[in-house]
Design a protein around this motif. Sequence first.
Motif, PDB file in Angstrom:
ATOM      1  N   PHE A  83      16.310  -7.032  -5.332  1.00 13.22           N
ATOM      2  CA  PHE A  83      17.660  -6.259  -5.124  1.00 13.22           C
ATOM      3  C   PHE A  83      17.688  -5.169  -5.870  1.00 13.22           C
ATOM      4  N   GLY A  84      18.046  -3.879  -5.313  1.00 12.86           N
ATOM      5  CA  GLY A  84      18.459  -3.001  -6.124  1.00 12.86           C
ATOM      6  C   GLY A  84      19.863  -2.436  -6.241  1.00 12.86           C
ATOM      7  N   THR A  85      20.081  -1.383  -6.178  1.00 11.48           N
ATOM      8  CA  THR A  85      21.574  -0.952  -6.209  1.00 11.48           C
ATOM      9  C   THR A  85      22.404  -0.990  -4.928  1.00 11.48           C
ATOM     10  N   ASP A  86      21.178  -1.110  -4.098  1.00  8.59           N
ATOM     11  CA  ASP A  86      22.005  -1.170  -2.498  1.00  8.59           C
ATOM     12  C   ASP A  86      21.452  -2.095  -1.609  1.00  8.59           C
ATOM     13  N   LYS A 107      29.160   2.662 -11.652  1.00  9.76           N
ATOM     14  CA  LYS A 107      27.926   2.694 -11.754  1.00  9.76           C
ATOM     15  C   LYS A 107      27.488   2.597 -10.110  1.00  9.76           C
ATOM     16  N   VAL A 108      26.312   3.238  -9.625  1.00 10.59           N
ATOM     17  CA  VAL A 108      26.341   3.226  -8.263  1.00 10.59           C
ATOM     18  C   VAL A 108      26.011   2.072  -7.882  1.00 10.59           C
ATOM     19  N   GLY A 109      26.633   1.562  -6.998  1.00  8.33           N
ATOM     20  CA  GLY A 109      26.710   0.005  -6.365  1.00  8.33           C
ATOM     21  C   GLY A 109      27.171  -0.930  -7.430  1.00  8.33           C
ATOM     22  N   GLY A 110      27.908  -0.419  -8.333  1.00  5.85           N
ATOM     23  CA  GLY A 110      28.477  -1.519  -9.027  1.00  5.85           C
ATOM     24  C   GLY A 110      29.684  -1.559  -9.474  1.00  5.85           C
ATOM     25  N   PRO A 111      30.263  -2.396 -10.485  1.00  2.00           N
ATOM     26  CA  PRO A 111      31.696  -2.375 -10.592  1.00  2.00           C
ATOM     27  C   PRO A 111      32.139  -1.443 -11.579  1.00  2.00           C
ATOM     28  N   LEU A 112      33.534  -1.195 -11.416  1.00  3.05           N
ATOM     29  CA  LEU A 112      34.316  -0.022 -12.282  1.00  3.05           C
ATOM     30  C   LEU A 112      33.911  -0.183 -13.545  1.00  3.05           C
ATOM     31  N   SER A 151      27.544  -9.736  -6.669  1.00  2.00           N
ATOM     32  CA  SER A 151      27.451  -9.488  -7.795  1.00  2.00           C
ATOM     33  C   SER A 151      26.057  -9.473  -8.252  1.00  2.00           C
ATOM     34  N   ASP A 152      25.529  -8.800  -9.305  1.00  2.09           N
ATOM     35  CA  ASP A 152      24.115  -8.815  -9.772  1.00  2.09           C
ATOM     36  C   ASP A 152      23.835 -10.159  -9.985  1.00  2.09           C
ATOM     37  N   ASP A 153      24.608 -11.009 -10.533  1.00  2.00           N
ATOM     38  CA  ASP A 153      24.322 -12.261 -10.928  1.00  2.00           C
ATOM     39  C   ASP A 153      23.814 -13.253  -9.447  1.00  2.00           C
ATOM     40  N   THR A 154      24.899 -12.977  -8.537  1.00  6.08           N
ATOM     41  CA  THR A 154      24.823 -13.602  -7.175  1.00  6.08           C
ATOM     42  C   THR A 154      23.418 -13.444  -6.491  1.00  6.08           C
ATOM     43  N   GLU A 155      23.104 -11.869  -6.426  1.00  3.57           N
ATOM     44  CA  GLU A 155      21.796 -11.646  -5.784  1.00  3.57           C
ATOM     45  C   GLU A 155      20.677 -11.981  -6.538  1.00  3.57           C
ATOM     46  N   ALA A 156      20.672 -12.274  -7.891  1.00  5.07           N
ATOM     47  CA  ALA A 156      19.581 -12.692  -8.689  1.00  5.07           C
ATOM     48  C   ALA A 156      19.306 -14.468  -8.324  1.00  5.07           C
ATOM     49  N   ALA A 157      20.552 -14.779  -8.078  1.00  5.62           N
ATOM     50  CA  ALA A 157      20.631 -16.369  -7.514  1.00  5.62           C
ATOM     51  C   ALA A 157      20.020 -16.661  -6.416  1.00  5.62           C
TER      52      ALA A 157
END
Length: 334
Positions: A6-9, A300-305, A119-125
């Motif tokens: 997974f990347g930013t998008d 950030k691009v594809g990220g939280p505020l 979230s990044d954590d969910t994508e990692a999971a």
Amino acid sequence: MARKLFGTDGVRGVAGDLLTADLAVRLGRAATLQAAAEHPRVLVIRDTRESGEMLEAALAAGAAGAGAEVLLGGVLPTPAAPLLVRRYGFDLAAVISASHNPFADNGIKFFAADGFKLSDDTEAAIEARLDDDVAPPTDGIGRIRALHGTQEDYLRALHTRFTGLDLHGRRVLLDCAHGATYRVAPEIFRRLGAHVDVIGDQPDGRNINDGCGSTHLDALVAGMREGRYDVGFAFDGDGDRVLAVDGTGEIVDGDELIALAALHLRTSGRLGGGVAVTVMTNYGFHTAMRDAGIEVAITKVGGPLRPRGAARPRVGARRRAVRPRHRPRLLPVR
């Protein structure tokens, strides 16, 4: 956990090479297993790339094999996914697209039940579960069905949102990049009363973003310079970004469009708490918002505020500042 795919998008790559049908099956299965619901309902939409149907079928098979009810929404812009997720109460949505990339590329990105990207954590999971040896659900595998009416649902929501915008007498030129907006974009402008002409609305699976759309504005600029239109808009392949061209053929970029919208909404008392932009937004935008007394949140691009008060990124000198003047041909956001 660190993400590898997974990347930013989402997950992107050359279809059939990095992004294979096998990987799509495993992603569909792993994302379904990661969803909170016991029997998740999963929406899948895509753009017009020729590899989209293959990846749609593979991802849906993986999700159904893990017990999900999969609904295929067909060709729709990416912004339709979070809208339909909330409207139909889906537990997960997948968008198959590589945005502004050439046709040979494709991608898969997921939206959660709240309409936000995972979230990044969910994508990692999800990545961690790609190779899980999972037995079929004891109470039956899932189903895959077409979800009819998604285009009309999306158009109706747009029409409701912009019901106060009267475009009668306006002439609009659209470049749909032979992508996901080729049907819905002209239709919503027509419903709002505009006379609409369209380029980039003949997808063949391989011409998406090919010399057209928001990354190739020459055709739209040339059309606008003929003097027959008030405003032109160019979308990218999945319809989640847009650039404008005014009646003289001058390009109006995304920072300028957001600034125009923010200033107009502030004047009409409908802006709310401020405006959110990415770290790529230029310094001129921040200057214009500061001068207008509008608070800016940065993501950030594809990220939280970014939290309030956090330092703003440095911006390269090559980016244009937001110009203080705009021709009245540019339609206000109402």
